[in-house]
Design a protein around this motif. Structure first.
Motif, PDB file in Angstrom:
ATOM      1  N   ASP B  96       0.857  -1.172   0.034  1.00  0.00           N
ATOM      2  CA  ASP B  96       0.131  -0.033   0.112  1.00  0.00           C
ATOM      3  C   ASP B  96       0.894   1.207  -0.012  1.00  0.00           C
ATOM      4  O   ASP B  96       0.517   2.091  -0.791  1.00  0.00           O
ATOM      5  CB  ASP B  96      -1.017   0.048   1.206  1.00  0.00           C
ATOM      6  CG  ASP B  96      -0.310  -0.547   2.494  1.00  0.00           C
ATOM      7  OD1 ASP B  96       0.597  -1.352   2.600  1.00  0.00           O
ATOM      8  OD2 ASP B  96      -0.681   0.298   3.475  1.00  0.00           O
ATOM      9  N   GLY B  97       1.806   1.373   0.954  1.00  0.00           N
ATOM     10  CA  GLY B  97       2.797   2.348   0.820  1.00  0.00           C
ATOM     11  C   GLY B  97       3.350   2.667  -0.483  1.00  0.00           C
ATOM     12  O   GLY B  97       3.622   3.749  -1.056  1.00  0.00           O
ATOM     13  N   ASN B 124      -1.848  -3.841   4.226  1.00  0.00           N
ATOM     14  CA  ASN B 124      -1.654  -3.917   5.335  1.00  0.00           C
ATOM     15  C   ASN B 124      -1.856  -2.789   6.018  1.00  0.00           C
ATOM     16  O   ASN B 124      -1.558  -2.918   7.353  1.00  0.00           O
ATOM     17  CB  ASN B 124      -0.329  -4.869   5.592  1.00  0.00           C
ATOM     18  CG  ASN B 124       0.812  -4.117   5.254  1.00  0.00           C
ATOM     19  OD1 ASN B 124       0.716  -2.978   4.836  1.00  0.00           O
ATOM     20  ND2 ASN B 124       2.123  -4.753   5.212  1.00  0.00           N
ATOM     21  N   ILE B 126      -0.405  -0.281   6.556  1.00  0.00           N
ATOM     22  CA  ILE B 126       0.983   0.152   7.411  1.00  0.00           C
ATOM     23  C   ILE B 126       2.331  -0.166   6.253  1.00  0.00           C
ATOM     24  O   ILE B 126       2.321  -0.877   5.379  1.00  0.00           O
ATOM     25  CB  ILE B 126       1.141  -0.507   8.791  1.00  0.00           C
ATOM     26  CG1 ILE B 126       1.885   0.357   9.863  1.00  0.00           C
ATOM     27  CG2 ILE B 126       1.662  -1.837   8.605  1.00  0.00           C
ATOM     28  CD1 ILE B 126       1.539  -0.067  11.146  1.00  0.00           C
ATOM     29  N   TYR B 127       3.421   0.525   6.881  1.00  0.00           N
ATOM     30  CA  TYR B 127       4.704   0.131   6.280  1.00  0.00           C
ATOM     31  C   TYR B 127       5.198  -0.590   7.270  1.00  0.00           C
ATOM     32  O   TYR B 127       5.562  -0.514   8.252  1.00  0.00           O
ATOM     33  CB  TYR B 127       5.723   1.553   6.357  1.00  0.00           C
ATOM     34  CG  TYR B 127       5.296   2.596   5.516  1.00  0.00           C
ATOM     35  CD1 TYR B 127       4.523   2.634   4.176  1.00  0.00           C
ATOM     36  CD2 TYR B 127       5.891   3.915   5.720  1.00  0.00           C
ATOM     37  CE1 TYR B 127       4.248   3.482   3.499  1.00  0.00           C
ATOM     38  CE2 TYR B 127       5.500   5.126   4.852  1.00  0.00           C
ATOM     39  CZ  TYR B 127       4.812   4.887   3.699  1.00  0.00           C
ATOM     40  OH  TYR B 127       4.638   5.821   2.923  1.00  0.00           O
ATOM     41  N   GLY B 128       5.110  -1.972   6.544  1.00  0.00           N
ATOM     42  CA  GLY B 128       5.471  -3.180   7.305  1.00  0.00           C
ATOM     43  C   GLY B 128       7.098  -3.311   7.625  1.00  0.00           C
ATOM     44  O   GLY B 128       7.403  -3.410   8.448  1.00  0.00           O
TER      45      GLY B 128
HETATM   46 MG   LIG Z   1       2.133  -1.939   3.806  1.00  0.00          MG
END
Ligand SMILES: [Mg+2]
Ligand SMILES: Cc1ncc(C[n+]2csc(CCOP(=O)(O)OP(=O)(O)O)c2C)c(N)n1
Lengths: 378, 252
Positions: B96-97, B124, B126-128
């Protein structure tokens, strides 16, 4: 639709930027992605036209980052690909140029330099990106950069850039400048070149080679090789290896050697009146033409002046400059920046090196160099 | 993943790099099932990804051409590769990021141009990979490494974003419903032009642990509880919708 024109030794009046586009097509370029920017836009417009009639693909992207990424993607598909830009666009492309270097992707970028920094003077000449071509992206890279000084060389060196890029799998720059890009003079769209193609079907891993200076074969997407291309550290097969110190060092070293060990094949210089010279210009691009005019005038005045002109910025012509330093008393480096190449010259030449700089968006007048040399010799 | 899909995996893989409970592996399985149903030959497949955990879904796992690129630029690389080699079925899989923050401009322009690409965004929220910082997809109020008191900003509605830009197909499903996800990916790949699938792929390590769901099972149940079909979401207010995962096909 009409295809590629027959090569011809007949010289026709042409603009430098147009000649670069013609050279690209002659070299086999069939993909262009770009974003408009003065003073390079004529290349993009001409490529749109030429690719349309030569079964090529042209795409105007949303920005320069997208343009360079599309070029690398297209090259991965096995098509010779190019973009053209100027200062601000060159800055935006730096991250992806490092990616292109690390993934050993052949591609050509023509940078028609304008007066920077910042947006600077978009329609005026500069030579301020010559160090950026070498050090602009992060990490250790050894790219190839050529530097044309005439409309004919916009054609010739663009072809040469493709050849070197295909031969060594190294992104290659044509570091033109606004003056040469917008110059109109006779140019022959000749066919006197062997055209290089990457080794697409050769044996061996795509990202490694037994020879330390080796250039691995480069299959294209769709060739059935299940390629793994990554800008992270990888082993010869392409598997990411981001924790192995030996693999990282071996990769960085091999990539360096591809250009460094082939200096003899890459570097091209031209000498004028150097046999008995006591003072010599070392110059590139449009400033080399100023230097040649100045050397001629000085000769008429009885001064033993000469010129070493380099057509290759990177790798730097170290041997030729060192030799020049042994032959002459003083070297004068005229350039349209605050002395970028004079500094490099000093590192390689034993003679005294004088820097003549001009950053007003104009080319240097030969008279300025004549006076400067007279002062130096006093 | 079932053994049947192993034929699509690359030989010589050491194992998975994903954390226990990561949704990205389930998405990989769904993607391979969709490819298998369509019956595309592996040599005609090119997977392009950016940088992030999700970018490792295809690279190096899938035994096809994989192009692992720069953070945010996968769609731009894919555009060049596809135009230069139209015979390749070209699929972008990334986070997503990657796809919607740093790469958001490339995403909308590819949709506008209608380049024949399928973009699969593993969201997700978020920046995993970099340790759980806020993304442009993080829900309002969710705690992250950079918003320890809760994210004050609204997330993108990625499907609406690409529809606004001209996508031919756009759907959103969670990895907790694999059959729907497989169907959506299959349709996206079969549809010519620019197509988009958003897979809600929860991140237990970076998101769950910060947001009262450290247990993978609890996190998956929470995702399920927040899913609402698009038909049922129509009567909701805008702010209510923001608290849910509105799922379904949004275009055509
Ligand atoms: Mg992500
Ligand atoms: C230009 C650039 N900026 C920042 C980074 C650092 N970085 C690596 S992965 C990542 C975030 C990835 O998040 P997402 O795309 O959502 O994927 P996830 O790991 O969550 O699956 C960032 C910021 C980078 N690699 N390159």
């Amino acid at each position: 639709m009409p295809g590629l024109n027959e090569p011809s030794s007949r010289r026709v009046l042409m603009q430098g930027n147009i000649a670069a586009a013609e050279g690209a097509i002659r070299a086999g370029c069939r993909f262009f992605a770009g974003y408009p920017i003065t003073p390079s836009s004529e290349i993009m417009v001409q490529m749109a036209k030429l690719l349309g009639s030569n079964d090529g693909r042209f795409i105007q992207m949303e920005d320069e980052i997208a343009s360079i990424c599309a070029v690398i993607g297209a090259s991965g598909s096995g098509v010779k690909a190019m973009t053209a830009t100027s200062g601000p666009g060159f800055s935006l492309m730096q991250e992806a140029l490092g990616y292109g270097y690390f993934t050993e992707t052949p591609m050509v970028l023509v940078n028609v330099q304008r007066a920077g920094p910042g947006t600077g003077q978009a329609t005026h000449v500069g030579q301020g990106d010559v160090m950026q071509a070498r050090y602009g992206t992060h990490g250790d890279v050894f790219p190839i950069a050529l530097c044309p000084a005439s409309v004919q060389e916009m054609y010739d060196l663009t072809i040469r850039a493709f050849n070197l890029s295909e031969r060594f799998r190294v992104p290659t720059f044509v570091m033109a400048d606004e003056a040469v890009g917008h110059l109109r003079e006779p140019c022959a769209l000749h066919g006197g070149f062997e055209i290089e193609h990457r080794n697409r079907h050769g044996e061996g891993a795509p990202f490694g080679s037994d020879a330390p200076d080796g250039v691995p074969p480069m299959p294209a997407f769709g060739d059935g090789k299940k390629l793994m291309v990554t800008g992270s550290t990888h082993n010869p097969e392409g598997f990411r290896k981001v924790d192995d110190p030996e693999i990282h060092d071996a990769l960085v070293t091999r990539l360096m050697r591809k250009t460094e060990d082939h200096r003899g094949e890459i570097v091209e210089v031209e000498e004028f009146f150097l046999d008995d010279a006591e003072v010599a210009f070392f110059a590139y691009g449009i400033s080399a033409r100023t230097a040649l005019a100045a050397a001629r005038r000085l000769r008429k005045m009885g001064v033993r002046a000469g010129l070493l002109r380099t057509k290759t910025l990177w790798p730097f012509p170290e041997e030729a400059v060192a030799q020049l330093g042994r032959r002459v008393r003083a070297i004068v480096v005229p350039e349209l920046n605050k002395g970028m190449f004079a500094g490099v010259c000093r590192a390689h030449a034993a003679a005294e090196v004088h820097s003549v700089t001009q950053t007003n968006g104009k080319t240097i007048e030969p008279g300025r160099l004549v006076t400067f040399v007279q002062e130096v010799l006093k | 993943m079932t053994r049947a899909m192993e034929k699509y995996l690359r030989g010589g893989l050491g194992g998975t790099a994903f954390c226990p409970g990561c949704g990205h592996g389930i998405l990989l399985g769904a993607l391979l099932r969709a490819v298998d149903r369509i019956g595309i030959h592996q040599d005609d497949l090119l997977f392009v990804s950016g940088i992030g955990c999700a970018a490792w879904i295809p690279s190096p796992n899938i035994g096809a051409d994989t192009l692992h690129t720069l953070h945010g630029r996968a769609v731009a690389f894919a555009t060049g590769a596809k135009i230069a080699s139209p015979k390749m079925t070209t699929i972008v899989v990334s986070g997503d990021g990657d796809i919607s923050s740093i790469g958001g401009n490339h995403l909308i322009h590819a949709a506008r141009r209608d380049t024949d690409l399928t973009v699969i965004c593993a969201n997700n929220q978020i920046y995993g990979m970099t340790g759980g910082q806020t993304a442009c997809t993080t829900p309002v109020g969710a705690r992250t490494a950079t918003d320890p008191a809760g994210n004050p900003h609204r997330p993108f509605d990625l499907c609406q974003l690409v529809i606004g830009a001209g996508a031919r197909y756009a759907a959103r499903y969670p990895i907790t419903r694999p059959p729907m996800l497989v169907d959506a990916i299959e349709k996206a790949i079969r549809t010519p032009g620019f197509t988009f699938v958003e897979a809600i792929s929860p991140c237990p390590t970076q998101f769950g642990r910060r947001n009262d769901t450290p247990d993978v099972g609890d996190l998956y149940e929470k995702v399920e509880a927040l899913c609402i079909d698009r038909e049922n979401a129509e009567s909701m207010t805008f702010d209510e919708r923001l608290k849910h995962f509105v799922i379904g096909e949004f275009r055509p």
